[in-house]
Design a protein around this motif. Structure first.
Motif, PDB file in Angstrom:
ATOM      1  N   LEU A   1       0.820  -1.199   0.000  1.00  0.00           N
ATOM      2  CA  LEU A   1       0.000   0.000   0.000  1.00  0.00           C
ATOM      3  C   LEU A   1       0.863   1.261   0.000  1.00  0.00           C
ATOM      4  N   HIS A   2       1.937   1.235   0.774  1.00  0.00           N
ATOM      5  CA  HIS A   2       2.842   2.386   0.796  1.00  0.00           C
ATOM      6  C   HIS A   2       3.579   2.527  -0.537  1.00  0.00           C
ATOM      7  N   ALA A   3       3.878   1.392  -1.195  1.00  0.00           N
ATOM      8  CA  ALA A   3       4.533   1.447  -2.504  1.00  0.00           C
ATOM      9  C   ALA A   3       3.642   2.119  -3.541  1.00  0.00           C
ATOM     10  N   CYS A   4       2.324   1.950  -3.409  1.00  0.00           N
ATOM     11  CA  CYS A   4       1.394   2.643  -4.303  1.00  0.00           C
ATOM     12  C   CYS A   4       1.565   4.149  -4.170  1.00  0.00           C
ATOM     13  N   MET A   5       1.597   4.640  -2.943  1.00  0.00           N
ATOM     14  CA  MET A   5       1.770   6.074  -2.720  1.00  0.00           C
ATOM     15  C   MET A   5       3.145   6.543  -3.190  1.00  0.00           C
TER      16      MET A   5
ATOM     17  N   ALA B   1      -9.503   3.926  -1.184  1.00  0.00           N
ATOM     18  CA  ALA B   1      -9.061   5.264  -1.559  1.00  0.00           C
ATOM     19  C   ALA B   1      -7.804   5.226  -2.425  1.00  0.00           C
ATOM     20  N   ALA B   2      -6.833   4.405  -2.045  1.00  0.00           N
ATOM     21  CA  ALA B   2      -5.580   4.344  -2.802  1.00  0.00           C
ATOM     22  C   ALA B   2      -5.798   3.781  -4.200  1.00  0.00           C
TER      23      ALA B   2
ATOM     24  N   LEU C   1      -4.868  -3.518  -3.675  1.00  0.00           N
ATOM     25  CA  LEU C   1      -5.660  -4.755  -3.638  1.00  0.00           C
ATOM     26  C   LEU C   1      -4.808  -5.916  -3.159  1.00  0.00           C
ATOM     27  N   VAL C   2      -3.543  -5.930  -3.577  1.00  0.00           N
ATOM     28  CA  VAL C   2      -2.613  -6.954  -3.077  1.00  0.00           C
ATOM     29  C   VAL C   2      -2.410  -6.774  -1.573  1.00  0.00           C
TER      30      VAL C   2
ATOM     31  N   ALA D   1      -2.333   6.053   2.618  1.00  0.00           N
ATOM     32  CA  ALA D   1      -1.097   5.549   3.233  1.00  0.00           C
ATOM     33  C   ALA D   1      -1.043   5.927   4.710  1.00  0.00           C
ATOM     34  N   GLY D   2      -1.436   7.166   5.027  1.00  0.00           N
ATOM     35  CA  GLY D   2      -1.415   7.594   6.416  1.00  0.00           C
ATOM     36  C   GLY D   2      -2.440   6.873   7.271  1.00  0.00           C
ATOM     37  N   THR D   3      -3.658   6.721   6.753  1.00  0.00           N
ATOM     38  CA  THR D   3      -4.732   6.054   7.499  1.00  0.00           C
ATOM     39  C   THR D   3      -4.376   4.611   7.825  1.00  0.00           C
ATOM     40  N   THR D   4      -3.868   3.894   6.844  1.00  0.00           N
ATOM     41  CA  THR D   4      -3.537   2.484   7.076  1.00  0.00           C
ATOM     42  C   THR D   4      -2.326   2.345   7.991  1.00  0.00           C
TER      43      THR D   4
END
Length: 396
Positions: free
Chosen positions: A29-33, A91-92, A183-184, A119-122
């Motif tokens: 998820l952070h890699a997405c951001m 959201a991401a 999603l991953v 990224a911050g929320t998760t």
């Protein structure tokens, strides 16, 4: 929240399967951001937008986290892990998908807001959950040492994979790949055990997040954390300026910054193995003193090799801090308010990331970039004394 009755997995002896799932989910998820933070500005520059516009676009990734942090922390305190992560994933993925459909500047700004906020929320939900799963101070140090590895590696993986995809198939394909990453992340996190909810004390007046600042240890901890985060920001911002002034190539400047990132990640890999021997207050105050010394001598380094050595040492020092800060934060904060405490820390750090580059840029124009390093070093040296004041019976 419907909590699982299963006993939380042991977070102390090593990298458990449960913790590995959380780390992997956070990494994707952070890699997405991180990928969006590289690709969106490049797309904006490619279609002719100014550097000033791109600066605004980059700031939006951190700006969202400033305003969403406290609501996200309260939401995590009420609902646990999976609900905040589920909203973050939506959201991401939506933010990256919008850039696929219509990659124009206003849409890229919306994408930055969505992916940055996600990224911050998760991160808040994951940190709160991992901290609650630990049962001893040693486990807290180990858990947050492991958990800090995900963002360290995703800051490399996200931009690297995105850059390859842009070169091979273009920006839309890169955005599409990034839309899949959340999603991953959810696939890895969805089976995590929910912990039993914490009952908020009913007696007394209604509390506010800012009431946490009345606790001296909390104030001192966040102030030290802010000083060290500013050190990270000044290094990232000023090193390219110094390199440009000295005629270094882009690859040399990138290598100096890359050495810093690799050192910060490497020390976090080692920390879980020695966590039982670490004392949070001692490591934080020691890292603060070392950081102040390195910032003071950094502008005096004559060439790329010596700057690279300073960069590695600085990466080692700053890389040790976040796990210790998070461990202390969970020990000094009431269990039913840990989400708020994590959110407050994130808000302070992201506000610094938005404001400090502007301050550094203005100061560098007036007093020179070397003097910016020395000024920050002086403030951080004061932080080393504050770090000694973090010693407490709860954390020693």
């Amino acid at each position: 929240m419907t909590a699982s009755n299963a006993t939380p997995p042991d977070a102390g002896a090593g990298l458990s399967r449960e913790l590995a799932r959380l780390i992997t989910g956070q990494l994707f998820l952070h890699a997405c951001m991180a990928g969006m933070r590289m690709a969106a500005p490049l797309q904006a520059l490619r279609v002719g937008h100014s550097e000033a516009a791109v600066g605004v676009l980059v700031a939006l990734f951190a700006l969202t986290q400033v305003f969403l942090a406290l609501p996200a922390g309260r939401y995590a305190d009420r609902h646990g892990l999976k609900k905040p992560v589920r909203w973050g994933v939506i959201a991401a993925s939506t933010g990256a998908a919008l850039a696929v459909i219509w990659p124009i500047f206003p849409v890229l700004c919306v994408s930055a807001l969505l992916t940055g906020g996600a990224a911050g929320t998760t991160a808040i939900a994951l940190q709160r959950h991992a901290g609650r799963a630990a049962t001893t101070p040693t486990q807290l140090k180990q858990v947050f040492s492991w958990l800090a590895i995900g963002p360290a590696f995703s800051n490399f993986i996200g931009p690297f994979v995105t850059g390859i995809m842009i070169d091979l198939a273009g920006f839309r394909a890169a955005f599409a790949l990034l839309a899949v990453f959340p999603l991953v992340a959810w696939w890895w996190i969805r089976t995590a055990h929910e912990l039993q909810p914490v009952a908020e004390p009913k007696a007394g007046a209604r509390t506010r997040a800012w009431d946490l600042w009345r606790e001296p240890m909390f104030r001192r901890l966040l102030l030290v954390n802010w000083l060290l985060a500013s050190s990270w920001d000044v290094h990232t911002f000023v090193v390219p300026v110094i390199g440009h002034e000295r005629g270094f190539s882009a690859s040399v400047i990138g290598s100096i910054l890359g050495a810093f990132a690799i050192a910060a990640a490497a020390i976090r890999v080692l920390m879980p193995m020695i966590a039982a021997r670490l004392r949070e207050w001692a490591l934080i105050s020691g890292a603060t003193a070392v950081t102040a010394a390195l910032l003071a001598i950094y502008p005096l380094m004559p060439g790329p090799l010596s700057m690279g050595v300073c960069s590695v040492l600085l990466g080692f020092a700053l890389g040790t801090v976040q796990p210790m800060i998070m461990s202390m934060l969970h020990q000094i904060t009431p269990e039913h308010r840990q989400g708020e405490a994590v959110a407050m820390r994130m808000m302070v750090i992201n506000a610094s990331s938005v404001a400090m580059p502007i301050v550094f840029g203005a100061a560098g124009t007036v007093i020179g970039v070397g003097a910016v390093f020395w000024t920050v070093a002086a403030f951080v040296a004061v932080g080393a004394k504050l770090g000694l004041g973090l010693r407490d019976d709860r954390t020693s």
